[in-house]
Design a protein around this motif. Structure first.
Motif, short mmCIF file in Angstrom:
data_model
loop_
_atom_site.label_atom_id
_atom_site.label_comp_id
_atom_site.label_asym_id
_atom_site.label_seq_id
_atom_site.Cartn_x
_atom_site.Cartn_y
_atom_site.Cartn_z
N ASP A 89 0.83 -1.21 0.00
CA ASP A 89 0.00 0.00 0.00
C ASP A 89 0.86 1.25 0.00
O ASP A 89 0.55 2.24 -0.68
CB ASP A 89 -0.92 -0.01 1.21
CG ASP A 89 -1.90 -1.17 1.19
OD1 ASP A 89 -2.18 -1.67 0.07
OD2 ASP A 89 -2.36 -1.59 2.26
N GLU A 106 -4.30 -5.31 -9.93
CA GLU A 106 -3.82 -6.38 -9.08
C GLU A 106 -3.93 -7.73 -9.81
O GLU A 106 -4.89 -7.96 -10.54
CB GLU A 106 -4.63 -6.43 -7.78
CG GLU A 106 -4.53 -5.14 -6.96
CD GLU A 106 -5.45 -5.17 -5.75
OE1 GLU A 106 -6.35 -6.03 -5.73
OE2 GLU A 106 -5.26 -4.34 -4.84
N GLY A 196 -9.61 -4.12 -6.21
CA GLY A 196 -9.36 -4.43 -4.81
C GLY A 196 -9.85 -5.79 -4.37
O GLY A 196 -9.73 -6.12 -3.18
N ARG A 197 -10.39 -6.62 -5.29
CA ARG A 197 -10.97 -7.91 -4.90
C ARG A 197 -10.05 -9.09 -5.20
O ARG A 197 -10.47 -10.23 -5.01
CB ARG A 197 -12.30 -8.11 -5.63
CG ARG A 197 -13.35 -7.04 -5.36
CD ARG A 197 -13.69 -6.98 -3.87
NE ARG A 197 -14.70 -5.94 -3.59
CZ ARG A 197 -15.17 -5.69 -2.38
NH1 ARG A 197 -14.73 -6.40 -1.34
NH2 ARG A 197 -16.06 -4.73 -2.19
N SER A 199 -7.39 -10.30 -3.55
CA SER A 199 -6.59 -10.20 -2.33
C SER A 199 -6.31 -11.60 -1.78
O SER A 199 -7.23 -12.44 -1.70
CB SER A 199 -7.34 -9.37 -1.28
OG SER A 199 -6.61 -9.26 -0.10
#
Length: 824
Positions: A89, A106, A196-197, A199
């Motif tokens: 981050d 990502e 953001g999913r 992860s």
């Protein structure tokens, strides 16, 4: 006293008549085209086909090459961040702060059962500032919630998914809400989730748009890797234009023959034009304007046909090149250049016959006497100079200098074409040794030398290209069969985990993937009855960032540093062209080469048989100051076999990690093409790739196809040329018929004309191909000793025989009576 003013005497042909005279001549040329366009249909058709093929070829060339946009989007810098947790981050926040607008994508690797290549789970904003061009929705919608996902067709087939279904992956259930694709890379297999999913991500890509100066002035986080979008020159379009130029040269040679026949047929009309006061310039303008009209009509019609063909073929091309195509994304400037080249070709082809016709005296033109042939020695002298210059340029090119190569090929071809009149003159001198019918045919070729020479040059050009391809393929096949040199021995193959051998990232395998890959390798070995299967290991830096969606890292290699300057800063770059792959010196590999591990000094870093590694560095990585200790050993010199080994001492001192890279499989005898095809299919099912020594079978098939095409083109030229010759000598044929000549004599005339042109064109074209390749392989001329007997026999024997037989069978028609004379 009266004064009488006498008009000055009228001198015909002394003035130019001004613009009015030129307009009248151009109008007459236009009427001539409208009246006789059927007689000029051959040149029109050739120009149309040449321009249509060039236009469609430019579209294919401009849209075939891979594009960097498939990974960069509209950005010009791609930063890979491999940190995790809070540090990740912080690194992403630092990049956003430094460059303002940045798009974060990502990536998470999802293992595929039975395959060494995982599927990329991608968390990306479909409306991102730089990456939106890398996403396209084909059905449904983009994912928004935490349990929604969109997949490509490839992923849907692997996991048996459908729109509205559920994907259970790793104990997590996601609903398939859309079908997507990367329009810039249709073979890209990935699953898309909301930003953001993905992860935790295995690595993160940050797309940035900045100039080199702006980017160099920023401080980047530690441990990131940077890729810079390079220039993508349109070399393919240049290559298509070069091929089009050669094709138009061929068309121009045929057009010269056609315009020469037309000028001879219209000689009386041109003489009448001169008799009423037209100057030489006006007579030239008639034929040149006619050539311009033919060129413009043929070029524009060809461009329209080429565009229509491109629009029809482009949907099929998308599946072949692997990305979506914009139908209007054409190199329009190159298309315009092709149209202008066609017009210029027609004008230049008409200029030489126009120049000759303008020099014919009026009385001779009105009597329609043939123009006496010009001495061939002038053309021979210029052709000899060009031929020697072209061969010298090919020698100086050293197979590496593009400008010398292009200039040498063009000069050699032109030199041989200018020697065609000498060949025609030689046929005329040999005519006295031939029987009656062949004697008349050969003397007729020599009498109409301008027309015959152009046709002979076109035949020699077509045959020369075919012979050059056949000879080049024979050399490649011979090199492939040589016991030394090349990438691999003929009885060995390597099964690689990576698609690009050791030039790309090596994926990290799970135990299940490693077991499945080894099962596939064992199946390949069993099919080949292999005598040995040797595992190969590469070395990677565990702290280096992962590359792409495979979860792999770049293997360590030796590279030669090339100094560069970017924004005033000195740096170095490494090219894969001169990279030396490194393999880990395992005990199995050393035993395979018969090397005792105890014979290697404890402090040795690299074992090699090469003596030129002092100027090489270890890359990728931060090891420019590392100077390895070398020890020489009798290792193989094949480019893909492990010939430079990294010892265990070097792996430990540099904190590298050995990982599997592939397997070396050795068969009891040289591999056949069928065995190679089966091995490639077996490897492809597990996401592996196979490297073998080229067998030359594909090149041999290509040579056979090109030879057949060249012979077909030469026969087509002969049919056109002989038709022109026979139509122009129709009066002579009537005279022979009236004198009692039988059908066999008329057949022998046509057959001798076609056979002589075919034999001479085959000899000139083959000789030119041999001279060009001798200059190309001047350092290793022994390769030309491998003669493609069947291909050359088809050219030197088959072409003349087929031409003679075709002329005999298609001729012999009874000529019209003498009373039915054609009108001019």
């Amino acid at each position: 006293m009266s004064v009488d003013v006498q008009d000055p005497p009228l001198v015909l042909g002394s003035g130019h008549g001004g613009m009015a005279a030129r307009r009248a001549v151009v109008r007459w040329a236009w009427r001539l085209f409208r009246r006789e366009w059927r007689q000029q249909l051959l040149v029109l058709a050739l120009l149309l086909v040449a321009v249509a093929a060039t236009t469609a070829g430019l579209g294919v060339a401009a849209n075939t090459l891979g594009t960097q946009s498939s990974s960069f989007g509209t950005a010009d810098h791609l930063v890979t961040v491999s940190s995790t947790g809070a540090q990740l981050d912080a690194d992403v926040a630092a990049l956003r702060s430094a460059f303002g607008t940045a798009e974060v994508i990502e990536h998470q690797n999802i293992p595929v059962p039975g395959s060494a290549n995982p599927v990329d789970l991608r968390a990306q904003d479909p409306h991102g500032p730089y990456g939106r061009s890398m996403l396209r929705l084909n059905a449904g919608r983009y994912p928004q919630g935490p349990d929604e996902i969109a997949v490509t067709d490839g992923v849907a087939k692997i996991f048996s998914l459908h729109l509205g279904g559920t994907w259970d992956q790793g104990g997590r259930h996601r609903t398939v809400v859309g079908l997507v694709e990367n329009p810039l890379k249709l073979l890209d297999r990935f699953a898309l989730v909301a930003p953001g999913r993905a992860s935790p991500p295995d690595h993160v890509i940050v797309l940035i748009r900045a100039t080199q100066t702006e980017f160099a002035g920023k401080t980047l986080p530690d441990g990131v890797s940077v890729e810079i979008r390079g220039e993508e020159p349109d070399t393919a379009s240049v290559g298509v234009l070069m091929l089009a130029t050669i094709g138009l040269l061929f068309v121009g040679l045929l057009a010269v023959a056609g315009f020469t026949v037309m000028a001879q047929r219209r000689l009386r009309a041109l003489g009448m034009l001169g008799a009423i006061g037209a100057s030489h310039r006006h007579i030239r303008l008639v034929l040149v304007a006619n050539g311009a009209v033919i060129g413009a009509v043929g070029a524009l019609a060809g461009a329209a046909a080429g565009l229509a063909g491109w629009f029809a073929f482009s949907p099929r091309l998308e599946s072949l090149v692997g990305h979506r195509i914009d139908r209007f994304q054409l190199p329009w400037l190159a298309v315009l250049v092709a149209v202008l080249l066609a017009i210029v070709t027609a004008v230049c082809a008409a200029w030489w016959p126009a120049r000759a016709a303008a020099r014919v005296p009026v009385v001779s033109a009105l009597s329609a006497r043939p123009v006496p042939p010009r001495p061939a020695r002038r053309f021979a002298a210029l052709g000899g100079v060009l031929l020697l210059g072209g061969l010298g340029s090919l020698v100086a090119a050293q197979q590496t200098k593009p400008l010398f190569i292009i200039g040498g090929v063009v000069a050699t071809a032109l030199g041989l074409l200018l020697l065609a009149p000498v060949g025609i003159a030689g046929l005329g001198r040999l005519a006295r040794l031939a029987p009656l019918a062949p004697r008349l045919a050969l003397r007729d070729l020599a009498r109409y030398r301008a027309r015959s020479s152009a046709a002979l040059a076109a035949i020699a050009l077509a045959v020369g290209i075919a012979a050059a391809v056949a000879l080049g393929a024979a050399v490649s096949v011979a090199k492939a069969a040589a016991p030394t040199g090349g990438n691999l021995p003929a009885d060995q193959l390597i099964v690689w985990l990576s698609e690009n051998a050791l030039n790309g990232p090596v994926p990290s395998l799970t135990p299940a993937q490693a077991d499945n890959a080894r099962l596939r390798v064992d199946a390949i070995a069993a099919d080949l009855h292999a005598t040995s299967v040797l595992p190969l290991q590469a070395a990677v830096d565990p702290n280096a960032p992962q590359v792409g969606g495979s979860g792999g890292r770049e293997p360590m290699q030796l590279g030669k540093p090339h100094p560069i300057t970017v924004d005033g800063r000195q740096g170095f770059r490494y090219s894969s062209a001169d990279a030396v792959p490194l393999f880990v010196a395992t005990s199995e590999l050393l035993g395979h080469y018969g090397i005792d591990p105890t014979s290697i000094d404890a402090g040795t870093d690299i074992v090699t048989s090469r003596a030129d590694l002092d100027s090489y560095d270890l890359f990728p990585g931060r090891y420019r100051d590392w100077r390895p200790r070398l020890q020489h050993a009798p290792l193989p010199t094949y480019t893909s076999l492990p010939g430079t080994l990294l010892t265990t001492h070097a792996v430990q001192s540099l904190h590298l990690t050995p990982i599997p890279a592939g397997w070396l499989v050795r068969a009891p005898r040289p591999l056949t093409q069928a065995q190679i095809d089966r091995a490639q299919r077996t490897a492809l099912a597990a996401g592996l790739s196979v490297e073998t020594r080229p067998t030359g079978a594909d090149l041999a098939r290509l040579a056979d196809n090109v030879t057949g095409t060249g012979i077909a083109v030469a026969l087509g030229v002969l049919a056109m040329t002989v038709g022109l010759i026979r139509s122009e000598t129709a009066r002579d044929l009537r005279t022979l018929t009236a004198a009692g000549a039988r059908r066999g004599t008329r057949r022998a005339l046509t057959a001798a004309t076609a056979g002589a042109l075919a034999l001479l064109g085959a000899v000139i074209g083959t000789a030119g191909a041999y001279l060009a390749l001798l200059a190309w392989y001047h350092r290793e001329p022994h390769w030309l000793g491998h003669v493609p007997v069947l291909d050359l026999a088809a050219i030197l024997v088959g072409l003349p025989v087929v031409a003679y037989a075709g002329g005999w069978l298609l001729a012999g028609k009874e000529a019209p009576t003498l009373a039915r004379q054609p009108l001019d």
